[in-house]
Write a protein that holds these residues in place. Structure first.
Motif, PDB file in Angstrom:
ATOM      1  N   UNK A  41       0.836  -1.215   0.000  1.00  0.00           N
ATOM      2  CA  UNK A  41       0.000   0.000   0.000  1.00  0.00           C
ATOM      3  C   UNK A  41       0.864   1.254   0.000  1.00  0.00           C
ATOM      4  N   UNK A  42       1.944   1.229   0.760  1.00  0.00           N
ATOM      5  CA  UNK A  42       2.868   2.366   0.774  1.00  0.00           C
ATOM      6  C   UNK A  42       3.460   2.592  -0.616  1.00  0.00           C
ATOM      7  N   UNK A  43       3.844   1.500  -1.277  1.00  0.00           N
ATOM      8  CA  UNK A  43       4.403   1.600  -2.632  1.00  0.00           C
ATOM      9  C   UNK A  43       3.358   2.111  -3.622  1.00  0.00           C
ATOM     10  N   UNK A  44       2.115   1.664  -3.462  1.00  0.00           N
ATOM     11  CA  UNK A  44       1.041   2.136  -4.342  1.00  0.00           C
ATOM     12  C   UNK A  44       0.841   3.636  -4.178  1.00  0.00           C
ATOM     13  N   UNK A  45       0.957   4.107  -2.953  1.00  0.00           N
ATOM     14  CA  UNK A  45       0.825   5.545  -2.696  1.00  0.00           C
ATOM     15  C   UNK A  45       1.940   6.315  -3.403  1.00  0.00           C
ATOM     16  N   UNK A  89      -8.280  10.322   0.782  1.00  0.00           N
ATOM     17  CA  UNK A  89      -9.006   9.061   0.922  1.00  0.00           C
ATOM     18  C   UNK A  89      -8.020   7.900   1.079  1.00  0.00           C
ATOM     19  N   UNK A  90      -6.944   7.928   0.299  1.00  0.00           N
ATOM     20  CA  UNK A  90      -5.923   6.884   0.383  1.00  0.00           C
ATOM     21  C   UNK A  90      -5.324   6.852   1.786  1.00  0.00           C
ATOM     22  N   UNK A  91      -5.017   8.036   2.332  1.00  0.00           N
ATOM     23  CA  UNK A  91      -4.409   8.094   3.664  1.00  0.00           C
ATOM     24  C   UNK A  91      -5.339   7.524   4.735  1.00  0.00           C
ATOM     25  N   UNK A  92      -6.630   7.760   4.573  1.00  0.00           N
ATOM     26  CA  UNK A  92      -7.589   7.162   5.525  1.00  0.00           C
ATOM     27  C   UNK A  92      -7.525   5.633   5.446  1.00  0.00           C
ATOM     28  N   UNK A  93      -7.464   5.114   4.234  1.00  0.00           N
ATOM     29  CA  UNK A  93      -7.421   3.655   4.054  1.00  0.00           C
ATOM     30  C   UNK A  93      -6.132   3.070   4.614  1.00  0.00           C
ATOM     31  N   UNK A 113      -5.533  -5.272  -4.470  1.00  0.00           N
ATOM     32  CA  UNK A 113      -5.957  -3.908  -4.806  1.00  0.00           C
ATOM     33  C   UNK A 113      -4.755  -2.970  -4.887  1.00  0.00           C
ATOM     34  N   UNK A 114      -3.779  -3.156  -4.000  1.00  0.00           N
ATOM     35  CA  UNK A 114      -2.566  -2.336  -4.059  1.00  0.00           C
ATOM     36  C   UNK A 114      -1.841  -2.552  -5.385  1.00  0.00           C
ATOM     37  N   UNK A 117       4.375   9.617  -8.693  1.00  0.00           N
ATOM     38  CA  UNK A 117       4.682   9.110 -10.038  1.00  0.00           C
ATOM     39  C   UNK A 117       5.974   8.283 -10.033  1.00  0.00           C
ATOM     40  N   UNK A 118       6.084   7.445  -9.027  1.00  0.00           N
ATOM     41  CA  UNK A 118       7.242   6.571  -8.863  1.00  0.00           C
ATOM     42  C   UNK A 118       6.916   5.217  -9.501  1.00  0.00           C
TER      43      UNK A 118
END
Length: 224
Positions: free
Chosen positions: A40-44, A135-139, A109-110, A50-51
């Motif tokens: 999830x961290x990587x998805x963020x 929203x992502x940070x909440x998840x 999902x990630x 844009x990594x």
């Protein structure tokens, strides 16, 4: 080391052996949770920084998550089949089997979010990405709290996830209305479709984190 003077034949009593296997499964579940959290961290990073290298890492890590998921499920099935656990142990093992399925889905999902990030890369930045990031940070926070509740076997913390899930659902409704009801959209519509997919994936991730909290509460209290 086991004291052979206590166990002359060198074998552990069945209960001690069973408890050790349970603890090993619990450690594996938490290890799987850490991998999912990192995905999830990587998805963020992939979506908002844009990594694209981060997106590649998710795909590789997802294979580790899948292997661990299958191993944990097999270990739980074998314990149930071979050890005839008592009711409390059976509750723990059955909840663990369901819980790792939730983790596996969050990992999927990630990975999907990483794939979306790669497709969004060539488009101009969306004016809604700031709200999507919130929203992502909440998840992300929900997943972290659900894993902490699992580690501590904290039933109340697990149940409190429902209020956080309501906030994510509200984010989803707001963003969906903004994205889906645009008119006279200049250029390609693909970025809008991809952003709708992002918020849908996030909404489902929050649901699975909520499920983990509920399963922790069930492990502790025996009540659904």
């Amino acid at each position: 080391m086991i004291n052979k003077s206590v166990f002359p034949d060198g074998r552990e009593p069945m209960r001690i052996h069973f408890d050790r296997q349970i603890k090993r499964i619990q450690r594996d579940v938490l290890r799987m949770g850490a991998l999912v959290e990192n995905s999830c961290f990587l998805a963020r990073q992939a979506l908002f920084d844009q990594d694209l290298e981060a997106a590649d890492k998710i795909a590789r890590q997802d294979k580790q998550i899948d292997r661990l998921y299958k191993q944990i499920e097999l270990d739980c099935v074998n314990l149930i089949a071979l050890q005839s656990p008592v009711a409390q142990d059976l509750r723990l093992l059955s909840a663990m089997m369901q819980l790792v399925r939730d983790l596996e889905r969050i990992g999927d999902y990630a990975k999907n979010l990483g794939d979306i990030a790669m497709r969004l890369f060539s488009y101009p930045a969306s004016p809604y990405m700031g709200q999507i990031k919130q929203m992502f940070d909440r998840c992300q926070a929900m997943l972290a709290i659900s894993l902490a509740s699992l580690s501590d076997l904290d039933a109340q913390s697990g149940l409190d996830m429902r209020d956080r899930d309501d906030a994510v659902d509200s984010d989803y409704d707001t963003l969906y209305a903004l994205l889906a009801h645009q008119q006279n959209v200049p250029g390609a519509v693909e970025p809008i479709i991809l952003q709708v997919l992002i918020i849908r994936h996030l909404e489902r991730m929050a649901d699975h984190s909520t499920n983990i909290g509920k399963r922790v509460a069930y492990i502790v209290t025996g009540q659904r």
